[in-house]
Design a protein around this motif. Structure first.
Motif, PDB file in Angstrom:
ATOM      1  N   PRO A 166      33.913  43.715  82.084  1.00 32.33           N
ATOM      2  CA  PRO A 166      33.494  42.930  81.161  1.00 32.33           C
ATOM      3  C   PRO A 166      34.157  41.307  80.889  1.00 32.33           C
ATOM      4  O   PRO A 166      34.937  41.481  80.930  1.00 32.33           O
ATOM      5  N   GLU A 167      32.815  40.944  80.914  1.00 30.87           N
ATOM      6  CA  GLU A 167      33.075  39.038  80.393  1.00 30.87           C
ATOM      7  C   GLU A 167      32.477  38.768  79.227  1.00 30.87           C
ATOM      8  O   GLU A 167      32.841  37.865  78.596  1.00 30.87           O
ATOM      9  N   LYS A 168      31.074  39.602  78.814  1.00 35.54           N
ATOM     10  CA  LYS A 168      30.863  38.962  77.677  1.00 35.54           C
ATOM     11  C   LYS A 168      31.196  39.893  76.231  1.00 35.54           C
ATOM     12  O   LYS A 168      30.938  39.149  75.195  1.00 35.54           O
ATOM     13  N   PHE A 169      31.023  41.514  76.609  1.00 33.19           N
ATOM     14  CA  PHE A 169      31.611  42.404  75.616  1.00 33.19           C
ATOM     15  C   PHE A 169      33.046  42.268  75.053  1.00 33.19           C
ATOM     16  O   PHE A 169      33.533  42.004  76.674  1.00 33.19           O
ATOM     17  N   PRO A 170      33.426  42.582  74.249  1.00 29.78           N
ATOM     18  CA  PRO A 170      34.919  43.135  73.620  1.00 29.78           C
ATOM     19  C   PRO A 170      35.518  43.738  74.633  1.00 29.78           C
ATOM     20  O   PRO A 170      36.889  44.027  75.521  1.00 29.78           O
ATOM     21  N   TRP A 171      34.600  45.427  75.222  1.00 30.66           N
ATOM     22  CA  TRP A 171      35.111  46.362  76.290  1.00 30.66           C
ATOM     23  C   TRP A 171      33.927  46.458  76.462  1.00 30.66           C
ATOM     24  O   TRP A 171      32.979  46.498  76.975  1.00 30.66           O
ATOM     25  N   PRO A 172      34.548  47.839  77.523  1.00 31.55           N
ATOM     26  CA  PRO A 172      33.408  48.655  78.375  1.00 31.55           C
ATOM     27  C   PRO A 172      31.897  48.951  78.043  1.00 31.55           C
ATOM     28  O   PRO A 172      32.408  49.462  76.880  1.00 31.55           O
ATOM     29  N   ILE A 173      30.634  47.782  78.776  1.00 34.04           N
ATOM     30  CA  ILE A 173      29.202  48.880  78.034  1.00 34.04           C
ATOM     31  C   ILE A 173      29.267  50.216  78.746  1.00 34.04           C
ATOM     32  O   ILE A 173      28.558  50.757  78.735  1.00 34.04           O
ATOM     33  N   PHE A 174      29.700  50.062  80.253  1.00 38.58           N
ATOM     34  CA  PHE A 174      29.376  50.835  80.750  1.00 38.58           C
ATOM     35  C   PHE A 174      30.051  52.612  80.438  1.00 38.58           C
ATOM     36  O   PHE A 174      30.987  52.307  80.401  1.00 38.58           O
ATOM     37  N   GLY A 175      28.597  53.386  80.035  1.00 36.20           N
ATOM     38  CA  GLY A 175      29.881  54.660  80.110  1.00 36.20           C
ATOM     39  C   GLY A 175      30.418  54.624  78.651  1.00 36.20           C
ATOM     40  O   GLY A 175      31.183  55.342  78.466  1.00 36.20           O
ATOM     41  N   ASN A 176      29.849  53.519  77.916  1.00 41.70           N
ATOM     42  CA  ASN A 176      30.379  53.238  76.436  1.00 41.70           C
ATOM     43  C   ASN A 176      29.899  52.835  75.106  1.00 41.70           C
ATOM     44  O   ASN A 176      27.871  52.845  75.541  1.00 41.70           O
ATOM     45  N   CYS A 177      29.520  53.213  73.765  1.00 44.95           N
ATOM     46  CA  CYS A 177      28.929  52.703  73.069  1.00 44.95           C
ATOM     47  C   CYS A 177      29.311  51.936  72.374  1.00 44.95           C
ATOM     48  O   CYS A 177      31.190  52.188  71.395  1.00 44.95           O
ATOM     49  N   LEU A 178      29.003  50.468  71.346  1.00 47.56           N
ATOM     50  CA  LEU A 178      29.860  49.415  71.116  1.00 47.56           C
ATOM     51  C   LEU A 178      29.198  49.172  69.087  1.00 47.56           C
ATOM     52  O   LEU A 178      27.940  49.051  69.591  1.00 47.56           O
ATOM     53  N   PRO A 179      29.811  49.922  68.571  1.00 47.01           N
ATOM     54  CA  PRO A 179      28.589  49.421  67.305  1.00 47.01           C
ATOM     55  C   PRO A 179      30.072  47.489  66.659  1.00 47.01           C
ATOM     56  O   PRO A 179      29.988  47.637  65.650  1.00 47.01           O
ATOM     57  N   HIS A 180      29.375  47.758  67.313  1.00 48.12           N
ATOM     58  CA  HIS A 180      29.556  46.358  67.192  1.00 48.12           C
ATOM     59  C   HIS A 180      28.767  44.830  67.764  1.00 48.12           C
ATOM     60  O   HIS A 180      28.859  44.370  69.142  1.00 48.12           O
ATOM     61  N   ILE A 181      27.836  44.024  67.358  1.00 50.94           N
ATOM     62  CA  ILE A 181      26.833  43.566  67.490  1.00 50.94           C
ATOM     63  C   ILE A 181      26.903  42.023  66.973  1.00 50.94           C
ATOM     64  O   ILE A 181      26.710  41.825  65.673  1.00 50.94           O
ATOM     65  N   ASP A 182      27.152  40.973  67.137  1.00 48.36           N
ATOM     66  CA  ASP A 182      27.312  39.649  66.650  1.00 48.36           C
ATOM     67  C   ASP A 182      29.189  40.218  66.247  1.00 48.36           C
ATOM     68  O   ASP A 182      29.644  41.032  66.346  1.00 48.36           O
ATOM     69  N   VAL A 183      28.653  39.217  65.002  1.00 48.08           N
ATOM     70  CA  VAL A 183      30.715  38.988  64.842  1.00 48.08           C
ATOM     71  C   VAL A 183      30.754  39.511  63.161  1.00 48.08           C
ATOM     72  O   VAL A 183      29.168  40.237  62.348  1.00 48.08           O
ATOM     73  N   PHE A 184      31.730  39.380  63.235  1.00 47.75           N
ATOM     74  CA  PHE A 184      32.338  40.933  61.855  1.00 47.75           C
ATOM     75  C   PHE A 184      32.297  40.074  60.487  1.00 47.75           C
ATOM     76  O   PHE A 184      32.484  39.214  60.365  1.00 47.75           O
ATOM     77  N   LEU A 185      31.521  40.497  59.655  1.00 44.13           N
ATOM     78  CA  LEU A 185      31.275  39.731  58.046  1.00 44.13           C
ATOM     79  C   LEU A 185      32.309  40.143  57.291  1.00 44.13           C
ATOM     80  O   LEU A 185      32.800  41.332  57.682  1.00 44.13           O
ATOM     81  N   GLU A 186      32.423  39.479  55.832  1.00 42.05           N
ATOM     82  CA  GLU A 186      33.517  39.672  54.869  1.00 42.05           C
ATOM     83  C   GLU A 186      33.301  40.947  54.875  1.00 42.05           C
ATOM     84  O   GLU A 186      34.770  41.821  54.396  1.00 42.05           O
ATOM     85  N   ASN A 187      32.619  41.110  53.627  1.00 42.11           N
ATOM     86  CA  ASN A 187      31.760  42.523  54.079  1.00 42.11           C
ATOM     87  C   ASN A 187      31.872  43.663  54.954  1.00 42.11           C
ATOM     88  O   ASN A 187      31.695  45.255  54.132  1.00 42.11           O
ATOM     89  N   GLY A 188      32.798  43.952  56.518  1.00 38.12           N
ATOM     90  CA  GLY A 188      32.633  44.652  57.097  1.00 38.12           C
ATOM     91  C   GLY A 188      31.102  45.052  57.599  1.00 38.12           C
ATOM     92  O   GLY A 188      31.949  45.886  58.467  1.00 38.12           O
ATOM     93  N   TYR A 189      30.416  44.691  57.202  1.00 38.44           N
ATOM     94  CA  TYR A 189      29.334  44.721  58.301  1.00 38.44           C
ATOM     95  C   TYR A 189      28.777  43.669  59.360  1.00 38.44           C
ATOM     96  O   TYR A 189      29.499  43.168  59.298  1.00 38.44           O
ATOM     97  N   THR A 190      27.921  44.243  60.821  1.00 36.29           N
ATOM     98  CA  THR A 190      28.705  42.841  61.358  1.00 36.29           C
ATOM     99  C   THR A 190      26.850  42.336  61.267  1.00 36.29           C
ATOM    100  O   THR A 190      25.850  42.457  60.298  1.00 36.29           O
ATOM    101  N   ARG A 191      27.247  40.907  61.955  1.00 38.81           N
ATOM    102  CA  ARG A 191      25.746  39.833  61.635  1.00 38.81           C
ATOM    103  C   ARG A 191      24.310  40.449  61.419  1.00 38.81           C
ATOM    104  O   ARG A 191      24.321  40.277  60.865  1.00 38.81           O
ATOM    105  N   GLU A 192      24.408  41.436  62.708  1.00 37.74           N
ATOM    106  CA  GLU A 192      23.211  41.675  63.473  1.00 37.74           C
ATOM    107  C   GLU A 192      22.860  42.661  62.022  1.00 37.74           C
ATOM    108  O   GLU A 192      21.450  42.601  62.029  1.00 37.74           O
ATOM    109  N   GLU A 193      23.402  43.829  62.164  1.00 39.53           N
ATOM    110  CA  GLU A 193      23.323  44.263  60.458  1.00 39.53           C
ATOM    111  C   GLU A 193      22.826  43.537  59.799  1.00 39.53           C
ATOM    112  O   GLU A 193      21.931  43.708  58.464  1.00 39.53           O
ATOM    113  N   SER A 194      23.424  42.919  59.173  1.00 34.63           N
ATOM    114  CA  SER A 194      23.477  41.971  58.266  1.00 34.63           C
ATOM    115  C   SER A 194      21.320  40.886  58.367  1.00 34.63           C
ATOM    116  O   SER A 194      20.971  40.891  57.539  1.00 34.63           O
TER     117      SER A 194
END
Ligand code: A2P
Length: 334
Positions: A181-209
């Motif tokens: 991959p070039e954009k995501f930190p880990w491969p997305i094919f055959g995978n799921c990333l519980p990580h969209i946008d950056v992580f915040l202080e409270n452990g949530y990602t910005r997408e969740e927030s």
């Protein structure tokens, strides 16, 4: 009256869809201007049966063009800098980035939910288009909130790679070819990333927030209790969401389904006996929000589970923004 309309980020994933939706909906436009970065200046784009030159976005580019509406999708930094410049030149900016969404002077609009808030654009000349996952959720939730008053929402999302722009899309293509991959930190094919946008202080990602805060702002109810987990999945187009809702009032399941069937912009696909439920492959290229798997949450006094799917580039971005432009014009002309 005819309007001059600009598209900023016209070469991008959402920008190209802006152009397609503008063609389909045929707004009362006089002239269009297509802007992107210096990298794209001079490129030609086929639009409305003509060839348009892509113009470089600069601080001077809005001057003397009498632009009434500017649709922006060129990243948060570009919006933060250039939206006020476009507004000062007389345009109303409809911005797809997250830069202005939580500004109390900027309305955050989903036309099926809060068209009455559009007039707040007069403060700054900017209207924000919400986050893709939030848009499709609130289209489904608004009619239920009106009937049964929502107390709490649990969002779990399954979001496609196109939500991360061209580079997200090509990362899935690269993965299919066995490339890293070039954009995501880990491969997305055959995978799921519980990580969209950056992580915040409270452990949530910005997408969740974003989903939590934007839902409250659009629904105009800051008492809503909301939590979210946002996950990137190896799907090209279409975001899916499991939404668990708890109501203050009792509800009748048949009445709730009927309310969703009547709701603007919603299509109910809920026929488990025939294996019919919303899926991203069916939602692709559609403007509606698809709702299914509607069932009582038997673990609480008054709760329901929904499965909600929409095309993230259409209703989640371009279509919603163009619908805002149409509603803005309707309100101007009323
Ligand atoms: P360009 O194609 O010239 O880089 P995506 O989200 O699909 O990656 O698209 C981003 C869009 O935003 C593209 O149209 C891109 O133009 C545009 N863009 C990115 N940075 C700038 C900038 N600094 N000024 C103008 N447009 C920009």
């Amino acid at each position: 009256m005819k309007y001059n309309i600009a598209v900023v980020g016209a070469t991008g994933m959402v920008g190209r869809k802006f152009l397609q939706v503008l063609e389909e909906r045929n707004l009362p436009a006089d002239r269009y201007y297509l802007f992107a970065s210096a990298r794209s200046a001079g490129k030609e784009i086929d639009f409305m049966g003509k060839k348009y030159d892509v113009l470089e976005l600069t601080e001077e580019c809005f001057k003397g063009k009498d632009i009434h509406i500017a649709l922006f999708s060129a990243g948060g930094g570009t919006s933060l800098h250039f939206a006020p410049i476009a507004a000062a030149a007389g345009a109303v900016v409809i911005d797809n980035s997250s830069a202005w969404r939580m500004d109390p002077e900027v309305p955050l609009i989903v036309p099926e939910v809060n068209p009455q808030d559009i007039k707040m654009y007069k403060n700054k000349g900017i209207i924000a288009n919400p986050n893709c996952s939030t848009i499709q959720a609130v289209v489904a939730l608004k009619p239920l909130h009106d009937l049964y008053k929502i107390k709490r929402i649990v969002y779990s999302t399954y979001q496609s790679v196109s939500g991360a722009g061209m580079k997200g899309f090509t990362d899935l293509e690269r993965g299919i070819r066995g490339e890293p991959p070039e954009k995501f930190p880990w491969p997305i094919f055959g995978n799921c990333l519980p990580h969209i946008d950056v992580f915040l202080e409270n452990g949530y990602t910005r997408e969740e927030s974003k989903m939590i805060e934007e839902t409250r702002k659009i629904m105009g109810d800051y008492s809503l209790r909301i939590t979210a987990t946002a996950v990137r999945v190896p799907v090209f187009y279409g975001h899916s969401e499991s939404i668990n809702v708890e109501f203050a009032k009792d509800f009748d399941l048949a009445e709730l389904k009927a309310a969703l069937e009547k709701a603007p912009g919603v299509i109910v696909v809920d026929d488990p006996k025939n294996n019919r439920y919303p899926m991203p492959i069916d939602a692709q290229d559609k403007d509606e929000v698809f709702v299914g798997r509607i069932r009582r949450d038997e673990s609480v006094a008054s709760g329901v589970n929904l499965w909600v799917v929409a095309d993230n580039i259409r209703k989640g971005a371009a279509t919603n923004a163009v619908q805002i432009a149409q509603e803005l014009i309707r309100q101007w002309e009323a």
